[in-house]
Design an enzyme around this catalytic site. Sequence first.
Site, short mmCIF file in Angstrom:
data_model
loop_
_atom_site.label_atom_id
_atom_site.label_comp_id
_atom_site.label_asym_id
_atom_site.label_seq_id
_atom_site.Cartn_x
_atom_site.Cartn_y
_atom_site.Cartn_z
CD GLU A 16 3.75 0.87 107.09
OE1 GLU A 16 4.43 0.24 106.27
OE2 GLU A 16 2.54 1.13 106.92
CG HIS A 62 8.73 0.23 104.49
ND1 HIS A 62 8.27 -1.01 104.11
CD2 HIS A 62 7.71 0.80 105.19
CE1 HIS A 62 7.04 -1.18 104.55
NE2 HIS A 62 6.67 -0.10 105.20
CB CYS A 65 11.07 -7.04 103.17
SG CYS A 65 10.97 -5.38 102.50
#
Length: 415
Positions: free
Chosen positions: A161, A229, A346
């Site tokens: 990711e 995350h 992000c």
Amino acid sequence: MIREINFDGIVGPSHNYSGLSLGNLAATRNAGHVSRPRAAALQGIDKMRSNLALGLVQGLFVPQPRPAGEWLSDLGTTIEGADRHIAANAMSASSMWAANAATVSPSPDTADGKCHLTVANLKTMPHRSHEWPATLAQLRLAFAGDAFAVHGPVPPAFGDEGAANHMRLAPSHGEPGVEVFVFGVSGGPFPARQHVEASKAIARLHRLDPGRTIFAAQSEEAIAAGAFHNDVVAVANGPVLFAHEKAFADRDELVAQLSASLPHFELVEVPDAEVPLADAVKSYLFNAQLVTPPDGAMTLVAPTECRDTPSVASWIERHLASNGAIRQVNFVDVRQSMANGGGPACLRLRVQCDPADVDPRFLVDDAKLDRLAKVIGDRWPNEIASDEIQSQSLVGAVVQARAALLDALELSELG
């Protein structure tokens, strides 16, 4: 000259709250709410303006085609004929979170002296699993020169990711650094998003020095608390690691490795007793951008939710008063993104390189942001209700809005 460029994803015109991301507590909590794509995109534009005002170099990535027609075709359907949950996965605007676009290793760290980028496969979640081809197309266009090596995705058996699970610490952006790959195992009912096998593959592809490469496990407690995350509980900049006390499975080992590998390493750790893990996740204190402007005053670009969360606001006030590593905090309003589970960090991919080596169409100044804001104001839907995502009128508006943005950026080849 190597500088850090933050490439922000422009929030796409299909931005909606469908609650697709298991383990992302904000996205789940706001599922079914009415979204505001125009406001979301303009909030992102304002964040980029704020970074330019700090003296930072700013770039962008464009929204991906929506609906995801090829993916729907592979499933034997169309946006109109798809089941509701399939249609939601095809209309997601989640590529706006550019921290998941790729993992980046700058030239001072690599054996061949190139800046390496590996596109993330994002295989764990259906709505993100179809993003990588369009992301790869942008990476290969933006970083087409000999200074770069752009890699395809790690094979999808191993979840990757991107930069949201990767940190780089170095004396400065242009000096050799230590790269930290953070992987997950599990956290209660939530899956790990980053597999250690993917992290190790990327380190090999990027030709990193094993002696300056660290693999660290994320704590299961952090994952269970909603840190899907690593960048929800930790962020690095220069020689500084800013992290929550409960971010890592073996905090002491990681600190020992960084201390041995990096001169002047500094840990800025937030104790759970001062900011409980739940408050850190809710406010996205660590999903802030930690940057060093030209004046050298390390700055935290934090969401306004940090100011509104008492424990977090108190910690920030104490740290600034102590004359610690973080010298100033800039609060930015990205509430539309936050409601879907993504803060300032992000929304951006950090790339350390010479800006002259980047396709200039992907770099912005205030004048270009003015043009983009006009397109967004004219073309982006004002609101999207969750039951509208398959309507022909919305689909047509989304397609036309993206085309107008590509025209404004002279990036029609990405159509």
